[in-house]
Write a protein that holds these residues in place. Structure first.
Motif, PDB file in Angstrom:
ATOM      1  N   UNK B  27      67.959  86.160  16.608  1.00 39.24           N
ATOM      2  CA  UNK B  27      68.563  84.987  17.270  1.00 39.24           C
ATOM      3  C   UNK B  27      69.377  85.383  18.498  1.00 39.24           C
ATOM      4  N   UNK B  28      69.599  86.659  18.663  1.00 33.19           N
ATOM      5  CA  UNK B  28      70.380  87.129  19.811  1.00 33.19           C
ATOM      6  C   UNK B  28      71.396  88.179  19.409  1.00 33.19           C
ATOM      7  N   UNK B  29      72.087  88.724  20.407  1.00 32.66           N
ATOM      8  CA  UNK B  29      73.082  89.764  20.130  1.00 32.66           C
ATOM      9  C   UNK B  29      74.251  89.185  19.344  1.00 32.66           C
ATOM     10  N   UNK B  30      74.712  89.954  18.386  1.00 33.30           N
ATOM     11  CA  UNK B  30      75.856  89.512  17.577  1.00 33.30           C
ATOM     12  C   UNK B  30      76.754  90.694  17.267  1.00 33.30           C
ATOM     13  N   UNK B  31      78.016  90.420  17.037  1.00 32.28           N
ATOM     14  CA  UNK B  31      78.937  91.492  16.649  1.00 32.28           C
ATOM     15  C   UNK B  31      79.200  91.426  15.145  1.00 32.28           C
ATOM     16  N   UNK B  32      79.784  92.493  14.615  1.00 30.24           N
ATOM     17  CA  UNK B  32      79.921  92.652  13.166  1.00 30.24           C
ATOM     18  C   UNK B  32      80.476  91.468  12.405  1.00 30.24           C
ATOM     19  N   UNK B  33      81.643  91.011  12.816  1.00 34.08           N
ATOM     20  CA  UNK B  33      82.294  89.914  12.093  1.00 34.08           C
ATOM     21  C   UNK B  33      81.452  88.636  12.126  1.00 34.08           C
ATOM     22  N   UNK B  34      80.810  88.438  13.268  1.00 36.65           N
ATOM     23  CA  UNK B  34      79.923  87.274  13.421  1.00 36.65           C
ATOM     24  C   UNK B  34      78.740  87.386  12.445  1.00 36.65           C
ATOM     25  N   UNK B  35      78.190  88.590  12.335  1.00 37.06           N
ATOM     26  CA  UNK B  35      77.054  88.815  11.426  1.00 37.06           C
ATOM     27  C   UNK B  35      77.475  88.536   9.988  1.00 37.06           C
ATOM     28  N   UNK B  83      75.309  93.986  18.610  1.00 40.70           N
ATOM     29  CA  UNK B  83      74.034  94.577  18.174  1.00 40.70           C
ATOM     30  C   UNK B  83      72.894  93.638  18.544  1.00 40.70           C
ATOM     31  N   UNK B  84      71.809  94.235  18.987  1.00 39.07           N
ATOM     32  CA  UNK B  84      70.613  93.415  19.240  1.00 39.07           C
ATOM     33  C   UNK B  84      69.383  94.141  18.696  1.00 39.07           C
ATOM     34  N   UNK B  85      68.383  93.386  18.355  1.00 39.73           N
ATOM     35  CA  UNK B  85      67.170  93.976  17.770  1.00 39.73           C
ATOM     36  C   UNK B  85      66.279  94.556  18.882  1.00 39.73           C
ATOM     37  N   UNK B  86      65.637  95.679  18.605  1.00 39.76           N
ATOM     38  CA  UNK B  86      64.742  96.304  19.585  1.00 39.76           C
ATOM     39  C   UNK B  86      63.295  95.870  19.314  1.00 39.76           C
ATOM     40  N   UNK B  87      62.403  96.281  20.179  1.00 41.75           N
ATOM     41  CA  UNK B  87      60.975  95.958  19.972  1.00 41.75           C
ATOM     42  C   UNK B  87      60.482  96.604  18.668  1.00 41.75           C
ATOM     43  N   UNK B  88      60.947  97.825  18.433  1.00 37.05           N
ATOM     44  CA  UNK B  88      60.573  98.521  17.197  1.00 37.05           C
ATOM     45  C   UNK B  88      61.093  97.752  15.980  1.00 37.05           C
ATOM     46  N   UNK B  89      62.312  97.244  16.107  1.00 34.66           N
ATOM     47  CA  UNK B  89      62.912  96.457  15.032  1.00 34.66           C
ATOM     48  C   UNK B  89      62.129  95.187  14.772  1.00 34.66           C
ATOM     49  N   UNK B  90      61.671  94.553  15.868  1.00 37.36           N
ATOM     50  CA  UNK B  90      60.894  93.311  15.730  1.00 37.36           C
ATOM     51  C   UNK B  90      59.568  93.588  15.027  1.00 37.36           C
ATOM     52  N   UNK B  91      58.953  94.718  15.391  1.00 37.80           N
ATOM     53  CA  UNK B  91      57.666  95.075  14.766  1.00 37.80           C
ATOM     54  C   UNK B  91      57.852  95.327  13.274  1.00 37.80           C
ATOM     55  N   UNK B  92      58.911  96.024  12.939  1.00 38.22           N
ATOM     56  CA  UNK B  92      59.196  96.314  11.532  1.00 38.22           C
ATOM     57  C   UNK B  92      59.494  95.024  10.780  1.00 38.22           C
TER      58      UNK B  92
END
Lengths: 189, 116
Positions: B27-35, B83-92
Protein backbone atom coordinates in the motif's frame (compact mmCIF):
# COMPACT_ATOMS: atom_id res chain seq x y z
CA UNK A 1 15.36 12.81 25.75
CA UNK A 2 13.63 11.28 28.77
CA UNK A 3 15.97 9.69 31.36
CA UNK A 4 14.21 6.32 31.32
CA UNK A 5 14.31 6.12 27.52
CA UNK A 6 17.92 7.25 27.53
CA UNK A 7 18.85 4.52 30.04
CA UNK A 8 16.96 1.91 28.02
CA UNK A 9 18.69 2.93 24.79
CA UNK A 10 22.10 2.84 26.48
CA UNK A 11 21.37 -0.63 27.77
CA UNK A 12 20.23 -1.76 24.33
CA UNK A 13 23.30 -0.29 22.66
CA UNK A 14 25.59 -2.05 25.14
CA UNK A 15 23.95 -5.36 24.37
CA UNK A 16 24.36 -4.74 20.65
CA UNK A 17 28.06 -4.07 21.10
CA UNK A 18 29.02 -7.10 18.98
CA UNK A 19 27.10 -5.81 15.99
CA UNK A 20 28.45 -3.65 13.19
CA UNK A 21 28.75 -0.09 14.57
CA UNK A 22 26.77 1.60 11.80
CA UNK A 23 23.90 -0.88 12.07
CA UNK A 24 23.96 -0.63 15.85
CA UNK A 25 23.58 3.15 15.74
CA UNK A 26 20.82 2.81 13.18
CA UNK A 27 18.90 0.31 15.31
CA UNK A 28 19.17 2.49 18.42
CA UNK A 29 18.00 5.50 16.42
CA UNK A 30 14.95 3.61 15.19
CA UNK A 31 14.04 2.39 18.67
CA UNK A 32 14.49 5.94 19.94
CA UNK A 33 12.22 7.22 17.19
CA UNK A 34 9.55 4.66 18.13
CA UNK A 35 9.67 5.28 21.88
CA UNK A 36 9.74 9.05 21.49
CA UNK A 37 6.71 8.92 19.25
CA UNK A 38 4.85 6.79 21.78
CA UNK A 39 5.67 9.28 24.50
CA UNK A 40 4.64 12.21 22.31
CA UNK A 41 1.26 10.48 21.91
CA UNK A 42 0.77 10.65 25.66
CA UNK A 43 2.10 7.28 26.77
CA UNK A 44 4.40 7.17 29.79
CA UNK A 45 8.06 6.34 29.02
CA UNK A 46 7.84 3.37 31.36
CA UNK A 47 4.81 1.93 29.55
CA UNK A 48 6.38 2.58 26.14
CA UNK A 49 9.54 0.73 27.16
CA UNK A 50 7.58 -2.14 28.69
CA UNK A 51 5.54 -2.71 25.57
CA UNK A 52 8.68 -2.59 23.43
CA UNK A 53 10.28 -5.43 25.36
CA UNK A 54 13.36 -5.90 27.51
CA UNK A 55 16.63 -4.59 26.12
CA UNK A 56 18.00 -8.11 26.42
CA UNK A 57 15.34 -9.82 24.29
CA UNK A 58 15.25 -7.00 21.74
CA UNK A 59 19.05 -7.05 21.39
CA UNK A 60 19.00 -10.80 21.00
CA UNK A 61 16.42 -10.51 18.18
CA UNK A 62 18.56 -7.98 16.34
CA UNK A 63 21.69 -10.09 16.80
CA UNK A 64 19.85 -13.02 15.23
CA UNK A 65 19.22 -10.83 12.17
CA UNK A 66 22.63 -9.19 11.77
CA UNK A 67 25.06 -11.41 13.64
CA UNK A 68 28.43 -10.10 14.80
CA UNK A 69 30.07 -7.15 13.11
CA UNK A 70 33.29 -7.37 11.10
CA UNK A 71 35.38 -5.92 13.95
CA UNK A 72 34.29 -8.53 16.45
CA UNK A 73 34.54 -11.36 13.93
CA UNK A 74 38.13 -10.26 13.19
CA UNK A 75 38.92 -10.51 16.89
CA UNK A 76 37.43 -14.00 17.03
CA UNK A 77 39.43 -14.98 13.95
CA UNK A 78 42.66 -13.95 15.67
CA UNK A 79 41.73 -15.84 18.86
CA UNK A 80 40.74 -18.89 16.80
CA UNK A 81 44.00 -18.81 14.85
CA UNK A 82 46.00 -18.48 18.07
CA UNK A 83 44.16 -21.43 19.61
CA UNK A 84 44.66 -23.47 16.44
CA UNK A 85 48.45 -23.26 16.79
CA UNK A 86 48.28 -25.46 19.86
CA UNK A 87 45.81 -27.91 18.34
CA UNK A 88 48.57 -29.32 16.15
CA UNK A 89 50.10 -32.45 17.67
CA UNK A 90 53.79 -31.98 18.28
CA UNK A 91 53.80 -28.26 19.07
CA UNK A 92 54.58 -29.00 22.70
CA UNK A 93 56.50 -32.22 22.17
CA UNK A 94 59.37 -33.25 19.98
CA UNK A 95 58.60 -36.22 17.74
CA UNK A 96 61.18 -38.35 19.50
CA UNK A 97 59.47 -37.75 22.83
CA UNK A 98 55.96 -38.38 21.60
CA UNK A 99 54.19 -41.52 22.68
CA UNK A 100 50.46 -42.01 22.28
CA UNK A 101 47.87 -39.24 22.20
CA UNK A 102 48.85 -35.61 22.55
CA UNK A 103 46.25 -34.67 25.17
CA UNK A 104 47.34 -31.05 25.30
CA UNK A 105 46.62 -30.49 21.62
CA UNK A 106 43.33 -32.34 21.99
CA UNK A 107 42.37 -29.99 24.81
CA UNK A 108 43.14 -27.01 22.61
CA UNK A 109 41.20 -28.63 19.77
CA UNK A 110 38.16 -28.88 22.05
CA UNK A 111 38.57 -25.19 22.94
CA UNK A 112 38.93 -24.28 19.26
CA UNK A 113 35.72 -26.14 18.39
CA UNK A 114 33.94 -24.50 21.34
CA UNK A 115 34.97 -21.10 19.99
CA UNK A 116 33.55 -21.96 16.57
CA UNK A 117 30.26 -23.06 18.13
CA UNK A 118 29.99 -19.96 20.32
CA UNK A 119 30.76 -17.72 17.33
CA UNK A 120 28.28 -19.52 15.16
CA UNK A 121 25.41 -19.66 17.66
CA UNK A 122 25.74 -16.03 18.71
CA UNK A 123 27.19 -14.35 15.67
CA UNK A 124 25.66 -16.26 12.80
CA UNK A 125 27.01 -18.40 10.00
CA UNK A 126 29.50 -15.83 8.75
CA UNK A 127 31.22 -15.69 12.15
CA UNK A 128 31.25 -19.48 12.59
CA UNK A 129 32.69 -20.19 9.16
CA UNK A 130 35.27 -17.39 9.44
CA UNK A 131 36.58 -18.66 12.77
CA UNK A 132 36.58 -22.28 11.56
CA UNK A 133 38.42 -21.30 8.40
CA UNK A 134 41.06 -19.32 10.29
CA UNK A 135 41.67 -22.30 12.56
CA UNK A 136 41.89 -24.64 9.57
CA UNK A 137 44.42 -22.44 7.74
CA UNK A 138 46.51 -21.91 10.87
CA UNK A 139 46.70 -25.65 11.50
CA UNK A 140 48.15 -26.20 8.02
CA UNK A 141 50.62 -23.34 8.47
CA UNK A 142 51.83 -24.76 11.78
CA UNK A 143 51.99 -28.24 10.29
CA UNK A 144 54.17 -26.91 7.48
CA UNK A 145 56.48 -25.14 9.91
CA UNK A 146 56.84 -28.18 12.15
CA UNK A 147 57.34 -30.43 9.17
CA UNK A 148 60.13 -28.16 7.86
CA UNK A 149 61.77 -28.32 11.28
CA UNK A 150 61.51 -32.08 11.21
CA UNK A 151 59.65 -32.15 14.49
CA UNK A 152 56.18 -33.07 13.39
CA UNK A 153 54.87 -36.45 14.37
CA UNK A 154 52.57 -36.91 11.44
CA UNK A 155 55.40 -36.97 8.91
CA UNK A 156 55.87 -40.71 9.42
CA UNK A 157 52.26 -41.62 9.82
CA UNK A 158 49.91 -41.59 6.85
CA UNK A 159 46.91 -42.22 9.05
CA UNK A 160 47.88 -39.34 11.31
CA UNK A 161 48.18 -37.00 8.36
CA UNK A 162 44.80 -38.03 6.97
CA UNK A 163 43.25 -37.54 10.39
CA UNK A 164 44.89 -34.14 10.67
CA UNK A 165 43.58 -33.02 7.27
CA UNK A 166 40.10 -34.38 8.03
CA UNK A 167 39.91 -32.56 11.37
CA UNK A 168 41.18 -29.33 9.80
CA UNK A 169 38.60 -29.42 7.01
CA UNK A 170 35.80 -30.23 9.45
CA UNK A 171 36.44 -27.04 11.45
CA UNK A 172 34.88 -24.55 8.98
CA UNK A 173 32.15 -27.12 8.29
CA UNK A 174 31.28 -27.10 11.99
CA UNK A 175 30.92 -23.32 11.75
CA UNK A 176 28.63 -23.67 8.75
CA UNK A 177 26.48 -26.53 10.00
CA UNK A 178 26.06 -25.31 13.56
CA UNK A 179 24.49 -22.09 12.31
CA UNK A 180 21.90 -23.91 10.21
CA UNK A 181 18.76 -23.60 12.26
CA UNK A 182 15.13 -23.09 11.36
CA UNK A 183 14.44 -19.48 10.46
CA UNK A 184 11.56 -18.47 12.57
CA UNK A 185 9.81 -15.32 13.40
CA UNK A 186 10.45 -14.27 16.95
CA UNK A 187 8.97 -16.59 19.53
CA UNK A 188 7.70 -13.67 21.57
CA UNK A 189 4.94 -12.97 19.04
CA UNK B 1 -10.65 -16.17 20.81
CA UNK B 2 -10.74 -19.64 22.36
CA UNK B 3 -8.29 -20.22 25.16
CA UNK B 4 -5.66 -22.32 23.47
CA UNK B 5 -2.02 -22.40 24.37
CA UNK B 6 -0.11 -19.21 23.70
CA UNK B 7 2.57 -21.18 21.90
CA UNK B 8 0.04 -22.69 19.54
CA UNK B 9 -1.34 -19.28 18.60
CA UNK B 10 2.21 -17.96 18.13
CA UNK B 11 2.95 -20.87 15.79
CA UNK B 12 -0.07 -20.04 13.66
CA UNK B 13 0.79 -16.35 13.56
CA UNK B 14 4.42 -17.02 12.78
CA UNK B 15 3.58 -18.64 9.49
CA UNK B 16 1.59 -15.70 8.22
CA UNK B 17 3.05 -12.55 9.72
CA UNK B 18 5.77 -12.04 7.13
CA UNK B 19 3.22 -12.43 4.37
CA UNK B 20 1.00 -9.84 6.11
CA UNK B 21 3.91 -7.43 6.51
CA UNK B 22 4.77 -7.64 2.81
CA UNK B 23 1.10 -7.30 1.84
CA UNK B 24 0.62 -4.26 4.04
CA UNK B 25 3.63 -2.55 2.52
CA UNK B 26 2.27 -2.90 -1.00
CA UNK B 27 0.00 0.00 0.00
CA UNK B 28 3.03 2.26 0.24
CA UNK B 29 5.91 3.19 2.51
CA UNK B 30 5.17 2.92 6.21
CA UNK B 31 7.08 3.33 9.44
CA UNK B 32 7.17 0.88 12.34
CA UNK B 33 4.52 2.31 14.62
CA UNK B 34 2.19 2.81 11.68
CA UNK B 35 2.69 -0.82 10.63
CA UNK B 36 1.93 -2.05 14.15
CA UNK B 37 -1.24 0.02 14.37
CA UNK B 38 -2.51 -0.90 10.92
CA UNK B 39 -1.80 -4.59 11.35
CA UNK B 40 -3.66 -4.61 14.64
CA UNK B 41 -6.57 -2.60 13.24
CA UNK B 42 -6.92 -4.58 10.01
CA UNK B 43 -6.73 -7.92 11.78
CA UNK B 44 -9.19 -6.94 14.51
CA UNK B 45 -6.42 -7.18 17.10
CA UNK B 46 -5.25 -10.66 16.08
CA UNK B 47 -1.87 -9.36 14.89
CA UNK B 48 -1.24 -7.22 17.92
CA UNK B 49 2.53 -7.53 17.65
CA UNK B 50 5.06 -6.88 20.33
CA UNK B 51 6.91 -3.83 19.13
CA UNK B 52 10.34 -5.16 19.94
CA UNK B 53 9.78 -8.14 17.68
CA UNK B 54 8.32 -6.27 14.72
CA UNK B 55 11.38 -4.14 14.09
CA UNK B 56 13.86 -7.04 13.91
CA UNK B 57 11.37 -8.83 11.63
CA UNK B 58 11.33 -5.83 9.29
CA UNK B 59 15.12 -5.78 9.32
CA UNK B 60 15.20 -9.48 8.49
CA UNK B 61 12.95 -8.90 5.50
CA UNK B 62 15.19 -6.04 4.48
CA UNK B 63 18.30 -8.21 4.78
CA UNK B 64 16.66 -10.72 2.44
CA UNK B 65 16.04 -7.95 -0.06
CA UNK B 66 12.25 -7.92 0.24
CA UNK B 67 12.12 -4.46 1.78
CA UNK B 68 14.05 -1.21 1.53
CA UNK B 69 14.10 1.45 4.16
CA UNK B 70 15.09 5.07 4.51
CA UNK B 71 15.08 7.76 7.15
CA UNK B 72 12.69 10.60 6.56
CA UNK B 73 13.31 13.86 8.37
CA UNK B 74 10.34 15.65 9.88
CA UNK B 75 9.88 19.28 10.66
CA UNK B 76 8.72 18.45 14.14
CA UNK B 77 10.10 15.56 16.12
CA UNK B 78 12.74 12.99 15.37
CA UNK B 79 13.03 11.26 11.97
CA UNK B 80 11.10 8.14 11.08
CA UNK B 81 12.40 5.11 9.26
CA UNK B 82 10.08 4.18 6.40
CA UNK B 83 9.93 0.70 4.87
CA UNK B 84 8.79 -0.06 1.36
CA UNK B 85 8.47 -3.32 -0.55
CA UNK B 86 10.97 -4.08 -3.34
CA UNK B 87 10.35 -5.82 -6.66
CA UNK B 88 11.83 -8.97 -5.16
CA UNK B 89 9.46 -8.61 -2.21
CA UNK B 90 6.50 -8.22 -4.56
CA UNK B 91 7.49 -11.35 -6.47
CA UNK B 92 7.80 -13.33 -3.25
CA UNK B 93 4.46 -11.98 -2.04
CA UNK B 94 2.72 -13.05 -5.26
CA UNK B 95 4.17 -16.52 -4.97
CA UNK B 96 3.42 -16.81 -1.27
CA UNK B 97 -0.15 -15.57 -1.70
CA UNK B 98 -0.92 -18.39 -4.13
CA UNK B 99 0.49 -20.93 -1.69
CA UNK B 100 -1.37 -19.28 1.18
CA UNK B 101 -4.73 -19.50 -0.61
CA UNK B 102 -4.15 -23.15 -1.45
CA UNK B 103 -3.14 -23.86 2.12
CA UNK B 104 -6.21 -22.14 3.59
CA UNK B 105 -8.53 -23.93 1.15
CA UNK B 106 -6.96 -27.27 1.92
CA UNK B 107 -7.04 -26.72 5.66
CA UNK B 108 -10.67 -25.59 5.53
CA UNK B 109 -11.54 -28.66 3.51
CA UNK B 110 -10.01 -30.85 6.17
CA UNK B 111 -11.65 -28.93 9.02
CA UNK B 112 -15.08 -29.13 7.34
CA UNK B 113 -14.61 -32.84 6.78
CA UNK B 114 -13.72 -33.39 10.41
CA UNK B 115 -16.72 -31.35 11.63
CA UNK B 116 -19.14 -33.54 9.66
Amino acid sequence: MNDEISAYLSSLERRLYWMDRKKRKDVVMEVNSHLSERVSQGESPKKAIESFGSARSVASSYLRVYGFGIGFISMLIVIGAALAIFTVPGVFLQSSEFIGIDWISLGFLAAAIALILISSFNGGRRAGVAVGLSECVMRFIVLGVLYAQGSIIVQDATFGLIGFIAVSIILPLIGYLSSVKPRKFESEL
Amino acid sequence: MPKVSIEWVAELKRGSIQLCLLALLTQGSKYGLQIINELSEMSGGFFDLKEGTLYPALRRLEERGYLKSEWVERESGIPRRYYRITEKGKAVLTEATVVWKEMVQSAEGILRGVKK
